[in-house]
Enzyme design. Structure first.
Site, PDB file in Angstrom:
ATOM      1  N   SER A  60      -8.540  17.270  -0.733  1.00  0.00           N
ATOM      2  CA  SER A  60      -8.577  18.665  -0.340  1.00  0.00           C
ATOM      3  C   SER A  60      -8.346  19.490  -1.592  1.00  0.00           C
ATOM      4  CB  SER A  60      -7.451  18.906   0.673  1.00  0.00           C
ATOM      5  OG  SER A  60      -7.663  20.086   1.383  1.00  0.00           O
ATOM      6  N   GLU A  67     -14.152  35.867  -8.511  1.00  0.00           N
ATOM      7  CA  GLU A  67     -14.982  36.434  -7.448  1.00  0.00           C
ATOM      8  C   GLU A  67     -14.646  35.833  -6.095  1.00  0.00           C
ATOM      9  OE1 GLU A  67     -16.008  35.076 -10.246  1.00  0.00           O
ATOM     10  OE2 GLU A  67     -16.511  36.864 -11.386  1.00  0.00           O
ATOM     11  N   CYS A  88     -18.308  37.541  -4.689  1.00  0.00           N
ATOM     12  CA  CYS A  88     -18.709  38.943  -4.638  1.00  0.00           C
ATOM     13  C   CYS A  88     -19.325  39.303  -5.986  1.00  0.00           C
ATOM     14  CB  CYS A  88     -17.504  39.842  -4.412  1.00  0.00           C
ATOM     15  SG  CYS A  88     -16.565  39.363  -2.971  1.00  0.00           S
TER      16      CYS A  88
END
Lengths: 153, 153
Positions: A60, A67, A88
């Site tokens: 994991s 971003e 983004c």
């Protein structure tokens, strides 16, 4: 982050990668290397990394990028790796990260949903749109161009 | 993570929260406290936290939990907070985390997609299913029970 990219639009990819190589997706160091390289290939700046083996076999991990993030959770015993990347701005290409990571995991197929986030109708009530498709790499990746893309209503 | 929860099924919530309080979602410390508490309320174990202010006003952060992650990216100037939480196993209730975080952000509405990940038809070809709905808290949250849920094909 530069001011020019501070728009609320972002892209979030949710990926189920099947037929992955258990020796790769069961190794914390290999998974970590792959995700960090995927972030770099996408053009993202890495801030932080957190990876862990979990019982009995999986890995994991999250790479925090300027971003947003790229994360994975793997089940080597099923050849399955769950991946997601959210970015983004226009300076990062998350599809490059996904393509690299899925190939590096040795996946034979992947089921992908792309969510375009932070859309509004100039009313500041934000929502997202969704596209889902499959990619089939084939046993020797000959079918890699066999990409089907279908827009879900 | 206990062996009993090592199934590949997971739930990933993608949330666009609108009408949020700019003073809350513009504060790194407040956003961090909210996300950590959200993870705890969901029953998740927190491994790591990474939060940062980004130019000009937003906050970006990830809480890494044993069952995967909860992250946010906020735009106080638009009252908009993008949230996502991905969890595996039966010991964690991600909806509790989302409900807490959205309310703590002071959101008036939210657009939510729940993705059930790691589904297969006993062929180890994994995919996900998607449900999207809206929640409208109303100006004084009187409409909080006004939840519409529609299954997307």
């Amino acid at each position: 982050m530069a001011k020019k990219v501070h728009k609320p639009i972002g892209n979030h990819y949710i990926v189920e990668a099947s037929g992955c190589d258990p020796d790769i997706i069961g190794s914390v160091s290999k998974v970590q290397q792959i995700l960090v390289k995927a972030a770099e290939i996408a053009g993202a700046t890495v801030w932080a990394e957190s990876f862990k083996k979990f019982s009995p076999k999986g890995v994991s991990g999250v790479v925090v990028i300027s971003e947003s993030h790229i994360s994975t959770h793997t089940w080597p015993e099923y050849g399955y790796g769950a991946l997601d990347i959210y970015t983004c701005g226009d300076d990062v290409d998350p599809e490059k990260a996904i393509n690299y990571a899925v190939e590096a995991f040795g996946a034979s197929t992947s089921h992908i949903t792309e969510i375009t986030r932070g859309i509004d109708d100039n009313d500041r009530i934000y929502y997202h749109s969704i596209i889902t498709w499959e990619e089939d790499f084939g046993e020797i990746r000959e079918q890699k161009t066999n990409k089907r893309k279908s827009r879900k209503p």
